[in-house]
Design an enzyme around this catalytic site. Structure first.
Site, short mmCIF file in Angstrom:
data_model
loop_
_atom_site.label_atom_id
_atom_site.label_comp_id
_atom_site.label_asym_id
_atom_site.label_seq_id
_atom_site.Cartn_x
_atom_site.Cartn_y
_atom_site.Cartn_z
N CYS A 1 0.88 -1.17 0.00
CA CYS A 1 0.00 0.00 0.00
C CYS A 1 0.91 1.22 0.00
O CYS A 1 2.10 1.09 -0.30
CB CYS A 1 -0.97 -0.03 1.19
SG CYS A 1 -0.23 0.16 2.83
N LYS B 1 9.28 -17.20 21.45
CA LYS B 1 8.60 -15.90 21.36
C LYS B 1 7.40 -15.96 20.43
O LYS B 1 6.34 -15.41 20.73
CB LYS B 1 9.59 -14.84 20.89
CG LYS B 1 10.73 -14.62 21.88
CD LYS B 1 11.80 -13.75 21.29
CE LYS B 1 13.02 -13.72 22.19
NZ LYS B 1 14.15 -13.05 21.55
#
Length: 163
Positions: free
Chosen positions: A66, A136
């Protein structure tokens, strides 16, 4: 690898350049989810479509463009199970995959040029996650599942109140 690519109108020209680069320099299968012209297109629509196809297992990875790369990243990350990372340099693109197992990278056509975008995409596609930072990533997945569960509970409660 099967890759989905998409953009809004602000990212159309960069998407097309990256698409041609992938088609000419790799053997990856590429699916274009639009937009297909410079006509105004809402980036969430394209981001959601690519995210859903990845979630269903129909795509291995995605590339979204974008104006800034931020809008498509936010939209894609709303889709459960998706990890989308904005990458405007080779190192970030590599780390998105190596450290975070990001299924999608996003880029901003108003931030970087087409030649840099090609290098970013090449770096992203040339690395595989090898359980880097798995602990994580697992924490992110666990928290997401916790909130998805809460969202469904909240919707069920809201629906009961409305009847």
């Amino acid at each position: 690898m099967k890759i989905g690519i998409g953009s809004d109108h602000n990212g159309f020209e960069m998407k097309e350049a990256v698409k041609h680069f992938i088609q000419e320099s790799t053997e990856h299968e590429l699916v274009d989810y639009g937009c297909h012209s410079c006509a105004s297109t809402d980036y969430p629509d394209v981001a959601f479509e690519v995210s859903e196809e990845i979630s269903k297992g129909n795509l291995d990875r995605g590339i979204l463009v974008c104006g800034t790369g931020i809008g498509v990243a936010i939209a894609a990350n709303k889709y459960p199970g998706i990890r989308a990372a904005t990458a405007h340099d080779v190192y970030s693109a590599e780390r998105a995959q190596l450290s975070n197992n990001a299924q999608i990278i996003t880029m901003g056509a108003q931030i970087i040029g087409e030649e840099v975008a090609k290098k970013v995409v090449e770096a992203y596609l040339n690395v595989e996650w090898a359980d880097g930072s798995k602990r994580k990533v697992d924490k992110i997945i666990e928290k997401e599942q916790e909130f998805v569960g809460r969202s469904f509970e909240k919707m069920a409660t809201s629906n009961n109140l409305d009847s």
